[in-house]
Design an enzyme around this catalytic site. Sequence first.
Site, PDB file in Angstrom:
ATOM      1  N   ASN A 115      -0.247 -84.533 106.973  1.00 16.37           N
ATOM      2  CA  ASN A 115       0.097 -83.295 106.265  1.00 16.37           C
ATOM      3  C   ASN A 115      -0.135 -82.162 107.268  1.00 16.37           C
ATOM      4  O   ASN A 115      -1.262 -81.725 107.480  1.00 16.37           O
ATOM      5  CB  ASN A 115      -0.823 -83.175 105.038  1.00 16.37           C
ATOM      6  CG  ASN A 115      -0.588 -81.902 104.254  1.00 16.37           C
ATOM      7  OD1 ASN A 115       0.258 -81.081 104.628  1.00 16.37           O
ATOM      8  ND2 ASN A 115      -1.339 -81.734 103.189  1.00 16.37           N
ATOM      9  N   ARG A 168       3.795 -85.480 104.389  1.00 17.01           N
ATOM     10  CA  ARG A 168       3.950 -84.565 103.275  1.00 17.01           C
ATOM     11  C   ARG A 168       4.888 -83.454 103.725  1.00 17.01           C
ATOM     12  O   ARG A 168       4.582 -82.710 104.668  1.00 17.01           O
ATOM     13  CB  ARG A 168       2.600 -83.993 102.877  1.00 17.01           C
ATOM     14  CG  ARG A 168       2.718 -83.073 101.695  1.00 17.01           C
ATOM     15  CD  ARG A 168       1.386 -82.599 101.240  1.00 17.01           C
ATOM     16  NE  ARG A 168       1.546 -81.720 100.091  1.00 17.01           N
ATOM     17  CZ  ARG A 168       0.520 -81.199  99.437  1.00 17.01           C
ATOM     18  NH1 ARG A 168      -0.709 -81.484  99.804  1.00 17.01           N
ATOM     19  NH2 ARG A 168       0.736 -80.422  98.412  1.00 17.01           N
ATOM     20  N   HIS A 196       3.630 -79.232  94.327  1.00 19.07           N
ATOM     21  CA  HIS A 196       2.528 -80.134  93.930  1.00 19.07           C
ATOM     22  C   HIS A 196       3.049 -81.435  93.306  1.00 19.07           C
ATOM     23  O   HIS A 196       2.334 -82.101  92.554  1.00 19.07           O
ATOM     24  CB  HIS A 196       1.569 -79.453  92.921  1.00 19.07           C
ATOM     25  CG  HIS A 196       0.662 -78.444  93.558  1.00 19.07           C
ATOM     26  ND1 HIS A 196       0.342 -77.252  92.950  1.00 19.07           N
ATOM     27  CD2 HIS A 196      -0.001 -78.446  94.727  1.00 19.07           C
ATOM     28  CE1 HIS A 196      -0.471 -76.556  93.723  1.00 19.07           C
ATOM     29  NE2 HIS A 196      -0.683 -77.263  94.817  1.00 19.07           N
ATOM     30  N   LEU A 228      -5.420 -77.440  89.613  1.00 24.25           N
ATOM     31  CA  LEU A 228      -6.129 -76.195  89.909  1.00 24.25           C
ATOM     32  C   LEU A 228      -6.981 -76.384  91.157  1.00 24.25           C
ATOM     33  O   LEU A 228      -8.090 -76.927  91.096  1.00 24.25           O
ATOM     34  CB  LEU A 228      -7.020 -75.802  88.712  1.00 24.25           C
ATOM     35  CG  LEU A 228      -6.322 -75.757  87.346  1.00 24.25           C
ATOM     36  CD1 LEU A 228      -7.317 -75.399  86.245  1.00 24.25           C
ATOM     37  CD2 LEU A 228      -5.156 -74.779  87.360  1.00 24.25           C
ATOM     38  N   GLY A 229      -6.420 -75.997  92.294  1.00 25.16           N
ATOM     39  CA  GLY A 229      -7.168 -76.075  93.556  1.00 25.16           C
ATOM     40  C   GLY A 229      -7.061 -74.717  94.225  1.00 25.16           C
ATOM     41  O   GLY A 229      -6.922 -73.696  93.547  1.00 25.16           O
ATOM     42  N   GLY A 248      -4.517 -73.966  96.021  1.00 23.67           N
ATOM     43  CA  GLY A 248      -3.194 -73.736  95.437  1.00 23.67           C
ATOM     44  C   GLY A 248      -3.279 -74.215  93.998  1.00 23.67           C
ATOM     45  O   GLY A 248      -3.978 -75.179  93.730  1.00 23.67           O
ATOM     46  N   ARG A 307      -3.210 -66.467  96.857  1.00 21.73           N
ATOM     47  CA  ARG A 307      -1.827 -66.133  96.482  1.00 21.73           C
ATOM     48  C   ARG A 307      -1.801 -65.473  95.107  1.00 21.73           C
ATOM     49  O   ARG A 307      -2.605 -65.800  94.239  1.00 21.73           O
ATOM     50  CB  ARG A 307      -0.967 -67.401  96.451  1.00 21.73           C
ATOM     51  CG  ARG A 307      -0.616 -67.921  97.814  1.00 21.73           C
ATOM     52  CD  ARG A 307       0.091 -69.250  97.745  1.00 21.73           C
ATOM     53  NE  ARG A 307      -0.771 -70.343  98.167  1.00 21.73           N
ATOM     54  CZ  ARG A 307      -0.513 -71.628  97.961  1.00 21.73           C
ATOM     55  NH1 ARG A 307       0.576 -72.002  97.322  1.00 21.73           N
ATOM     56  NH2 ARG A 307      -1.357 -72.554  98.381  1.00 21.73           N
ATOM     57  N   ARG A 322     -16.317 -71.475  93.795  1.00 14.79           N
ATOM     58  CA  ARG A 322     -17.788 -71.622  93.765  1.00 14.79           C
ATOM     59  C   ARG A 322     -18.474 -70.296  94.077  1.00 14.79           C
ATOM     60  O   ARG A 322     -19.470 -69.942  93.448  1.00 14.79           O
ATOM     61  CB  ARG A 322     -18.249 -72.684  94.775  1.00 14.79           C
ATOM     62  CG  ARG A 322     -17.998 -74.083  94.293  1.00 14.79           C
ATOM     63  CD  ARG A 322     -18.128 -75.067  95.402  1.00 14.79           C
ATOM     64  NE  ARG A 322     -17.041 -74.901  96.378  1.00 14.79           N
ATOM     65  CZ  ARG A 322     -16.591 -75.838  97.176  1.00 14.79           C
ATOM     66  NH1 ARG A 322     -17.172 -77.017  97.176  1.00 14.79           N
ATOM     67  NH2 ARG A 322     -15.607 -75.627  97.997  1.00 14.79           N
ATOM     68  N   GLY A 377      -9.421 -79.296  93.025  1.00  8.32           N
ATOM     69  CA  GLY A 377     -10.844 -78.989  93.243  1.00  8.32           C
ATOM     70  C   GLY A 377     -11.497 -78.277  92.070  1.00  8.32           C
ATOM     71  O   GLY A 377     -12.631 -78.590  91.678  1.00  8.32           O
ATOM     72  N   ILE A 378     -10.796 -77.306  91.481  1.00  4.75           N
ATOM     73  CA  ILE A 378     -11.347 -76.567  90.340  1.00  4.75           C
ATOM     74  C   ILE A 378     -11.258 -77.424  89.075  1.00  4.75           C
ATOM     75  O   ILE A 378     -12.240 -77.569  88.336  1.00  4.75           O
ATOM     76  CB  ILE A 378     -10.595 -75.227  90.158  1.00  4.75           C
ATOM     77  CG1 ILE A 378     -10.806 -74.335  91.390  1.00  4.75           C
ATOM     78  CG2 ILE A 378     -11.036 -74.517  88.888  1.00  4.75           C
ATOM     79  CD1 ILE A 378      -9.915 -73.092  91.434  1.00  4.75           C
ATOM     80  N   ASN A 412     -13.864 -80.249  89.173  1.00  4.53           N
ATOM     81  CA  ASN A 412     -15.301 -79.972  89.362  1.00  4.53           C
ATOM     82  C   ASN A 412     -15.862 -78.790  88.590  1.00  4.53           C
ATOM     83  O   ASN A 412     -17.060 -78.770  88.320  1.00  4.53           O
ATOM     84  CB  ASN A 412     -15.572 -79.701  90.850  1.00  4.53           C
ATOM     85  CG  ASN A 412     -15.191 -80.875  91.718  1.00  4.53           C
ATOM     86  OD1 ASN A 412     -15.757 -81.954  91.574  1.00  4.53           O
ATOM     87  ND2 ASN A 412     -14.221 -80.685  92.587  1.00  4.53           N
ATOM     88  N   GLU A 443      -3.125 -87.087  96.669  1.00  6.96           N
ATOM     89  CA  GLU A 443      -1.755 -86.969  97.174  1.00  6.96           C
ATOM     90  C   GLU A 443      -1.529 -87.916  98.352  1.00  6.96           C
ATOM     91  O   GLU A 443      -0.435 -88.466  98.510  1.00  6.96           O
ATOM     92  CB  GLU A 443      -1.479 -85.516  97.587  1.00  6.96           C
ATOM     93  CG  GLU A 443      -1.369 -84.593  96.377  1.00  6.96           C
ATOM     94  CD  GLU A 443      -1.828 -83.172  96.637  1.00  6.96           C
ATOM     95  OE1 GLU A 443      -2.978 -82.990  97.105  1.00  6.96           O
ATOM     96  OE2 GLU A 443      -1.066 -82.235  96.373  1.00  6.96           O
TER      97      GLU A 443
END
Length: 396
Positions: free
Chosen positions: A9, A91, A179, A207-208, A210, A239, A283, A326-327, A330, A377
């Site tokens: 990637n 990717r 995505h 939800l990361g 991006g 963004r 975080r 990630g969001i 976690n 991914e």
Amino acid sequence: MSDVILTINAGSSSIKFSLFSSDALREIIRGQIDGLGTHPRLVARENGEKVVDTALEGETAPTDHTAGVAVILELLRERHPDYAVVAVGHRIVHGGPDFEAPVAIDDAVLDRLRAYNPLAPLHQPHNLSGVEAARKAFPDAVQVACFDTSFHRKHPWVNDTFALPKHFYDEGVRRYGFHGLSYEYIVARIHELGLAEDSHRLVVAHLGNGASMCAIQNGVSVASSMGFTALDGLPMGTRCGQIDPGVLLYLMTERGMSPDELTRLLYNESGLKGLSGISNDMRDLEASSSPDAAAALDYFVFRVRRELGALAAVLQGLDAVVLTGGIGENAAGVRHRILHDEDWLGISIDPERNAASKLRISTDASPVKVYVIPTNEEFMIARHTARIAADAPSPA
Ligand code: ADP
């Protein structure tokens, strides 16, 4: 020698990679080179443990993708001399209107993909530099392009277009959605986990850093929050997400902002970072006592909830919701704020399951099932690449 599949990637200043056994698709190593061209650093993990973390300095420091891929090749040779890379999966952010599925890359495909550079100028040229570098480094391996857009190519026209004169659609100004590899992976996991029967009308929230959301009907994407570029929809780390195009006209005409300045503003200085003035990292915002950090979080939660309602309307109701990235995977507090009072949609969250990030975080009685499923991914790319490599003639 055992056959392995490499995934790549390639971004503007980074190359992420991972290696999978080609038979069982077991992950062997994953890592990345960041800071290409400035302060390159190589980090790699095996079984979740960091095995390499080095600054790449001096004359051998890679300055471009070709040199970066050479560093990765060297690392793989050092750590896994018994493995032979038989296929490389890439990717690729944009498959344009035509590529509805992954494809083996030859010169003609590469030319067609280059034609999409103007559609994703910040990503596509770097993705394709990664392809060229990998072709040089692994001349005997099959190279496969896996697109972020192809999962969305079956959108009904109303979700694929903007209300512009029709010729713009015909020349490719469309709502592509991104995505896609993540969404495809989640749909595959839903099947593997035996949850598909209860997930006919599914919304996935990726939800990361991006972030986007996707409405999926019987496994097929029917709408996405992202559009022509990966800027639209939800606010992200840096963004802006959805914005009235009139704001851009104002910034250009009244503030004299150039295309480069606008690009930097919308891609790098907006979103959570722009609103909070502190950080693009969820975080940091959760840990901060600043009112601006709290406001950025409020905006993020509000926009996800708004999109959930919109996508539920597209699907005419919901059977299941998946949170990932990630969001999504976690940040239990953010998940709680998005979902705790969505009874009107049929969603009832179990606070303990949510706090523990269980697979299923909805209550047993909740009409809509809500799941937390880690995305992967790279695995999706490896799976596509293995399938295509099995059919493709070797370039050798
Ligand atoms: P990318 O889009 O770059 O792949 P990720 O999917 O890794 O990004 O997501 C990064 C985001 O996930 C960051 O905002 C980070 O703060 C957030 N995140 C990761 N772990 C946690 C956690 N434990 N709690 C809250 N947020 C988290």
